[in-house]
Design a protein around this motif. Structure first.
Motif, PDB file in Angstrom:
ATOM      1  N   ALA A 112       0.832  -1.199   0.000  1.00 31.30           N
ATOM      2  CA  ALA A 112       0.000   0.000   0.000  1.00 31.30           C
ATOM      3  C   ALA A 112       0.865   1.247   0.000  1.00 31.30           C
ATOM      4  O   ALA A 112       0.519   2.267  -0.558  1.00 31.30           O
ATOM      5  N   GLY A 113       2.027   1.134   0.654  1.00 36.46           N
ATOM      6  CA  GLY A 113       2.911   2.289   0.746  1.00 36.46           C
ATOM      7  C   GLY A 113       3.971   2.257  -0.338  1.00 36.46           C
ATOM      8  O   GLY A 113       3.855   1.544  -1.333  1.00 36.46           O
ATOM      9  N   ASN A 114       5.008   3.002  -0.115  1.00 35.49           N
ATOM     10  CA  ASN A 114       6.084   3.105  -1.089  1.00 35.49           C
ATOM     11  C   ASN A 114       7.123   2.012  -0.956  1.00 35.49           C
ATOM     12  O   ASN A 114       7.928   1.803  -1.851  1.00 35.49           O
ATOM     13  N   PHE A 115       7.137   1.321   0.196  1.00 39.83           N
ATOM     14  CA  PHE A 115       8.212   0.378   0.441  1.00 39.83           C
ATOM     15  C   PHE A 115       7.794  -1.037   0.095  1.00 39.83           C
ATOM     16  O   PHE A 115       6.715  -1.479   0.433  1.00 39.83           O
ATOM     17  N   ASN A 116       8.666  -1.743  -0.573  1.00 39.44           N
ATOM     18  CA  ASN A 116       8.337  -3.068  -1.102  1.00 39.44           C
ATOM     19  C   ASN A 116       9.080  -4.144  -0.333  1.00 39.44           C
ATOM     20  O   ASN A 116       9.865  -4.891  -0.882  1.00 39.44           O
ATOM     21  N   THR A 117       8.874  -4.194   0.985  1.00 42.21           N
ATOM     22  CA  THR A 117       9.652  -5.114   1.807  1.00 42.21           C
ATOM     23  C   THR A 117       8.864  -6.333   2.242  1.00 42.21           C
ATOM     24  O   THR A 117       9.332  -7.446   2.159  1.00 42.21           O
ATOM     25  N   ASP A 118       7.682  -6.095   2.732  1.00 38.25           N
ATOM     26  CA  ASP A 118       6.860  -7.177   3.267  1.00 38.25           C
ATOM     27  C   ASP A 118       5.896  -7.669   2.202  1.00 38.25           C
ATOM     28  O   ASP A 118       5.316  -6.872   1.477  1.00 38.25           O
ATOM     29  N   TRP A 119       5.689  -8.969   2.180  1.00 35.05           N
ATOM     30  CA  TRP A 119       4.750  -9.483   1.199  1.00 35.05           C
ATOM     31  C   TRP A 119       3.326  -9.131   1.620  1.00 35.05           C
ATOM     32  O   TRP A 119       2.875  -9.493   2.692  1.00 35.05           O
ATOM     33  N   GLN A 120       2.627  -8.418   0.750  1.00 30.50           N
ATOM     34  CA  GLN A 120       1.278  -7.965   1.083  1.00 30.50           C
ATOM     35  C   GLN A 120       0.215  -8.699   0.294  1.00 30.50           C
ATOM     36  O   GLN A 120      -0.917  -8.801   0.711  1.00 30.50           O
ATOM     37  N   GLY A 121       0.595  -9.177  -0.875  1.00 29.90           N
ATOM     38  CA  GLY A 121      -0.436  -9.817  -1.696  1.00 29.90           C
ATOM     39  C   GLY A 121       0.013  -9.830  -3.147  1.00 29.90           C
ATOM     40  O   GLY A 121       0.913  -9.104  -3.532  1.00 29.90           O
ATOM     41  N   PHE A 122      -0.603 -10.695  -3.924  1.00 28.16           N
ATOM     42  CA  PHE A 122      -0.188 -10.895  -5.309  1.00 28.16           C
ATOM     43  C   PHE A 122      -0.957  -9.970  -6.244  1.00 28.16           C
ATOM     44  O   PHE A 122      -2.164  -9.805  -6.111  1.00 28.16           O
ATOM     45  N   THR A 123      -0.230  -9.355  -7.177  1.00 24.78           N
ATOM     46  CA  THR A 123      -0.915  -8.551  -8.181  1.00 24.78           C
ATOM     47  C   THR A 123      -0.120  -8.512  -9.472  1.00 24.78           C
ATOM     48  O   THR A 123       1.106  -8.565  -9.459  1.00 24.78           O
ATOM     49  N   LEU A 124      -0.828  -8.415 -10.581  1.00 25.75           N
ATOM     50  CA  LEU A 124      -0.149  -8.290 -11.868  1.00 25.75           C
ATOM     51  C   LEU A 124      -0.118  -6.832 -12.310  1.00 25.75           C
ATOM     52  O   LEU A 124       0.342  -6.518 -13.394  1.00 25.75           O
TER      53      LEU A 124
END
Lengths: 578, 399
Positions: A348-360
């Motif tokens: 949801a935020g700018n940081f791509n560290t934690d797995w939040q969910g799959f999206t294409l």
């Protein structure tokens, strides 16, 4: 030609030698050695940025530098040495397997191993951070088998820094060893076995000595830059793992203490060169410029395959090296897998560290971010041009250094290594000062100049290793049959040298795409991909970046697969027309 | 034609020639160095800076040097339709060259210094620099002073707390772009009781906490936790605080001292708390609501990233227009909604409230006085004391 001297074609024309060494040497002289002289002067200054610097032969700077930072110097050589040894242990069997066990899939393996390095090291290292973080599955596994203590961690330790160094320099170790090994005359191995030597003995007495030039080249290309590295310690280590490269960065950027930074740099370079000279002295310069003994095969005769086995274990042993090749290649691709995985993340935020969910979603419009895409485009263009020029200059230089005799050849063979030993922050700043002094405005042009400059050395060392393994007999034969020098080069030398040239080009490309510090200083208002990424990492690297990095990797491997397919078609066509 | 004698003569002239070449080379080098060793030859700080010209140059763009992701984007571009830059161009007719080139204050400084020494800014009209770096540029004579009459919105809307900072009283050379707070970023699910900087030294959290490498954020906070006001701190106070931190690093209590790497380490759980920046917390919270920004019991540090006009700026008049533009609450709100740091412009909260956005209630973007009670600004370090403190800090970050 003197008898017994059939290793070298003695030059008839001095102009020929000048033509070969001229362009490369001029480039390095102008854009490396002259700025470094500036830096040498700075290292003898004293003062501060507020009060100004004054040149007064302060050799005290050097004494202070060495005494204050002993720990970091020792640590750097320790880490660098460990990483080099590990890289050699991993890369040699891999190079052997790729050269002799995987048949027509050679190029694929090579590119699969090198392609991860066409993404910026920042993204790769962040991937390793994810893999080595305290709660990650691999680290948990290591804890369960007791390699890491209950409350222990993998990151921010000496081990993680050494692991990072080993990984990031593996292609530099692998490519020269491969380029050299591939020329091995397997008939000699066969002969040894016919004379009742075991495969292991044959390896030890025939293969290993002949692969020394490649090993030496790999060790140089790994050890020298690794000792001065700062990236791995910065991202994978804590304050207690800081290397001398980090100290120099800090002195330069944070303290603006240019004299100390310069003194530290020259001390580092001197120490590295002493180590290198000692190494040469131990192994003899023949390993560098070739003796009478090295590699006498003309066409490729691979060593004989191990004998067929009947037991399952025996079959496994037979295929051991091939299995190893797959495993080692998989290891090289681990960060790419993580990068690709997180390109599908949905933070949801700018940081791509934690797995939040799959999206294409991010794959739907990868070129959405205009600034990011433009930065990537600039870097690709820059890397392609720099690679072309550096490879051309480097090839000529390597030819001169191996095949021609001229005064100062031995010195030149050593001097070519110095740019690799120089800390980036110092060479970047020195180059900038020179450009400002001659009033040359900074931008794509100066970036190109800088990128070619730091790539030449790497290209030369790789091609040198390959060239040593080639028998000049073929070229001599062509000359005897009346071929002119250029045509000899085009029809004989170039095709034989091609794998080495390609290897050098791949390294040059990776270096250019990765370069951050030198580019930062000399880019003017141009923004390259690593510059953008580094800046972005402080605010947030969105999955778009992962998408682009993955795409770059897939495209590279795809291009290689296409080339292999084309080659197979051509071969098949040849077969049917017989 | 005696080849042996020829060879000997050849050798005889080789050595002196070599020596001559070497000496000539060395002399050339020293001469060159004297003429233009740009890295040496520093200028003493000049305080007779000129005031920047207020008339924009017709047809010339405005060039801004700033950090990545520091302004809103539209359709993927910073000057996409409806973005702040696009609106600016439409209102004033001035094109903007927006350079996202700044990674850190120090690297930008090192990159620009040789040019600024020669009075040129490499085409840049505005540069973004944190308070203390702006002051450094100014002390070295690299900045132009500002004519406030050319930016009435600034004088009207700059929040009172930022009008007269210690490092630039009266805002002679710097205008805040975005502000922020440095405090504690905490995983409230893993370490709920961390409320003070001193809690970071609690052995319970050994190896799970980190501090910022920014000297003027971390050390003042540690001093505040020991009851020392950073504005009144002596050199000894600074060195003592740095010593305390060094011991904690050596013992492994503090895991790392870096830039904002905590944005990865805290969500992963490698760290339970760190000294960090408020804007990062806003972003991290979106993915993990357990992450909180806490003003330490003893207060936080408030800072701004300012915009400054360097010497040799080709179009300073356009710079004034831009500063005036972004101090209109409507425009400031658009930037704030994207960047999520503390806005220095008064009236933005009302804009958000009228839009019905819950950003209006975000106390990290609009901290009230109670929230920032006890907070200090970054202190100014000067002279030999500054050098000694900075060197001591270097020992800690690159042990």
């Amino acid at each position: 030609m003197a008898a017994g001297d059939n290793r070298l074609i003695v030059s008839r024309s001095r102009l020929g030698v000048l033509g070969l060494i001229g362009p490369g040497t001029l480039w390095l002289a102008l854009f490396f050695f002259v700025p470094m002289v500036f830096m040498g002067v700075v290292s003898l200054e004293s003062g501060s940025i507020d009060e100004g610097f004054v040149f007064n032969w302060s050799f005290g700077n050097y004494a202070d530098a060495i005494s204050t930072y002993q720990t970091q110097f020792l640590r750097s050589f320790g880490y660098g040495g460990a990483a080099t040894a590990l890289a050699l242990l991993i890369a040699y069997p891999l190079a052997y397997a790729i050269a002799f066990r995987v048949g027509r899939w050679k190029s694929l393996f090579l590119f699969a191993v090198v392609a991860p390095f066409f993404t910026t090291y920042l993204i790769r290292t962040l991937a390793w951070q994810t893999i080595l973080s305290d709660q990650s599955p691999p680290v948990d596994a290591l804890r369960s088998i007791g390699l890491i203590g209950e409350n222990g961690r993998a990151l921010d330790t000496s081990a993680s820094v050494i692991a990072g160094l080993t990984y990031n320099f593996l292609p530099f170790m692998l490519l020269p060893i491969y380029a050299n090994l591939e020329r091995l005359d397997g008939r000699l191995v066969e002969a040894a076995q016919d004379l009742y030597s075991s495969p292991r003995e044959a390896f030890r007495r025939v293969t290993l000595p002949r692969s020394l030039p490649g090993i030496l080249a790999g060790v140089l290309l790994t050890f020298i830059p690794a000792v001065g590295d700062y990236v791995n310690a910065y991202f994978l280590g804590g304050p207690n793992q800081a290397m001398i490269g980090n100290v120099i960065q800090g002195q330069f950027l944070n303290l603006a203490d240019y004299p100390t930074a310069a003194a530290l740099s020259f001390t580092l370079m001197a120490l590295i060169m002493i180590a290198v000279v000692a190494y040469f002295w131990g192994f003899g310069t023949a390993a560098v410029v070739g003796g009478d003994d090295a590699g006498e095969g003309q066409t490729a005769y691979p060593p004989p395959d191990p004998p067929p086995a009947s037991t399952f274990l025996g079959r496994l042993r037979r295929r051991a090296l091939t299995i190893y090749a797959f495993l080692a290649t998989a290891y090289m691709l681990i960060p790419i897998a993580v990068i690709a995985l997180f390109s599908f993340n949905d933070p949801a935020g700018n940081f791509n560290t934690d797995w939040q969910g799959f999206t294409l979603e991010h794959w739907g419009d990868p070129f959405d971010d205009a600034e990011l895409t433009s930065a990537l485009g600039t870097s690709l263009e820059l890397a392609l041009l720099a690679t072309l020029i550096a490879t051309a200059l480097g090839t000529l230089l390597a030819l001169a250094l191996v095949r021609r005799r001229f005064r100062g050849r031995r010195a030149a063979n050593m001097l070519i290594l110095v740019p690799m030993a120089t800390p980036e922050v110092v060479i970047g700043a020195a180059l900038l000062s020179m450009f400002v002094y001659i009033d040359l405005s900074r931008g794509f042009g100066t970036l190109l100049v800088a990128h070619v400059m730091f790539s030449i050395s790497f290209v030369v060392v790789v091609i040198r290793a390959r060239l040593i393994a080639l028998d000049p007999g073929l070229e001599e034969a062509a000359a005897d049959l009346g071929a002119a020098p250029v045509s000899r080069f085009r029809t004989i030398t170039l095709p034989l040298l091609w794998p080495g040239i390609l290897a050098g080009a791949a390294l040059a490309f990776a270096l250019s795409i990765d370069d951050f510090v030198i580019s930062n200083f000399n880019s003017g208002t141009t923004v390259t991909f690593p510059l953008y990424i580094f800046g972005a990492s402080q605010r947030g690297i969105r999955p778009d970046v992962n998408v682009l990095a993955t795409m770059l990797f897939v495209l590279t491997v795809g291009a290689v697969l296409f080339a292999i397919w084309q080659q197979r078609r051509a071969e098949r066509r040849l077969e049917t027309t017989d | 034609m005696d080849p042996v004698r020829d060879e000997m003569r050849h050798r005889a002239i080789r050595w002196p020639t070599r020596l001559l070449v070497a000496v000539a080379g060395l002399a050339a080098c020293v001469a060159l160095a004297g003429c233009g060793s740009d890295l040496g030859g520093g200028d003493t700080g000049s305080t007779d800076a000129t005031v920047a010209d207020t008339e924009p140059v017709a047809g010339e763009p405005l060039t801004i040097a700033t950090a990545v992701l520091y302004i809103d984007k539209s359709q993927g571009a910073v000057d996409g339709p409806g973005s702040t830059l696009d609106n600016f161009t439409r209102e004033t007719g001035i094109e903007v060259k927006y350079l996202e080139e700044i990674n850190s204050n120090e690297s930008e400084f090192a990159k620009l210094r040789p040019e600024l020494e020669n009075g040129s800014s490499g085409g840049r009209d505005l540069i973004v620099a944190t308070d203390w770096m702006a002051r450094k540029y100014y002390d070295l004579g690299y900045l132009q002073e500002l004519d406030h009459s050319a930016m009435p919105n600034v004088d009207k809307n700059l929040i009172p707390a930022l009008r007269d900072p210690a490092f630039d009283p009266g805002r002679k050379f710097s205008i805040p772009y975005q502000s922020g707070m440095t405090g504690l970023i905490v995983r409230t699910d893993l370490a709920p009781d961390i409320t003070s900087i001193n809690d970071l030294f609690d052995p319970k959290y050994k190896g799970k906490v980190a501090m910022l490498s920014e000297l003027r954020d971390t050390v003042p906070l540690v001093m505040k936790a020991d009851g020392i006001d950073p504005e009144d701190a002596t050199k000894e106070d600074w060195l003592a605080a740095i010593d305390k931190i060094k011991s904690a690093v050596d013992s492994g209590q503090i895991r790392d001292i870096t830039g904002n790497d905590y944005v990865d380490d805290i969500p992963r759980g490698d760290l339970v708390a760190a000294i960090g920046w408020s804007g990062d917390a806003v972003q991290m919270q979106l993915d993990n609501p357990a992450i909180e920004f806490r003003v330490p019991d003893e207060g936080c540090i408030i800072w701004s990233d300012d915009m400054v006009i360097p010497v040799g700026a080709p179009n300073p008049g356009a710079a004034y227009k831009f500063l005036n533009f972004i101090y209109d609450p409507k425009n400031a709100a658009q930037i704030s909604g994207y960047v999520n740091y503390t806005t220095p412009v008064a009236g933005v909260k009302d804009v958000f409230e009228k839009q019905g956005s819950d950003l209006a209630d975000n106390e990290l973007i609009f901290p009230d006085d109670k929230f920032t009670e006890g907070c200090s600004t970054q202190p100014v370090l000067e002279g030999d004391d500054a050098t000694e403190i900075e060197e001591a800090w270097q020992q800690v970050t690159t042990g």
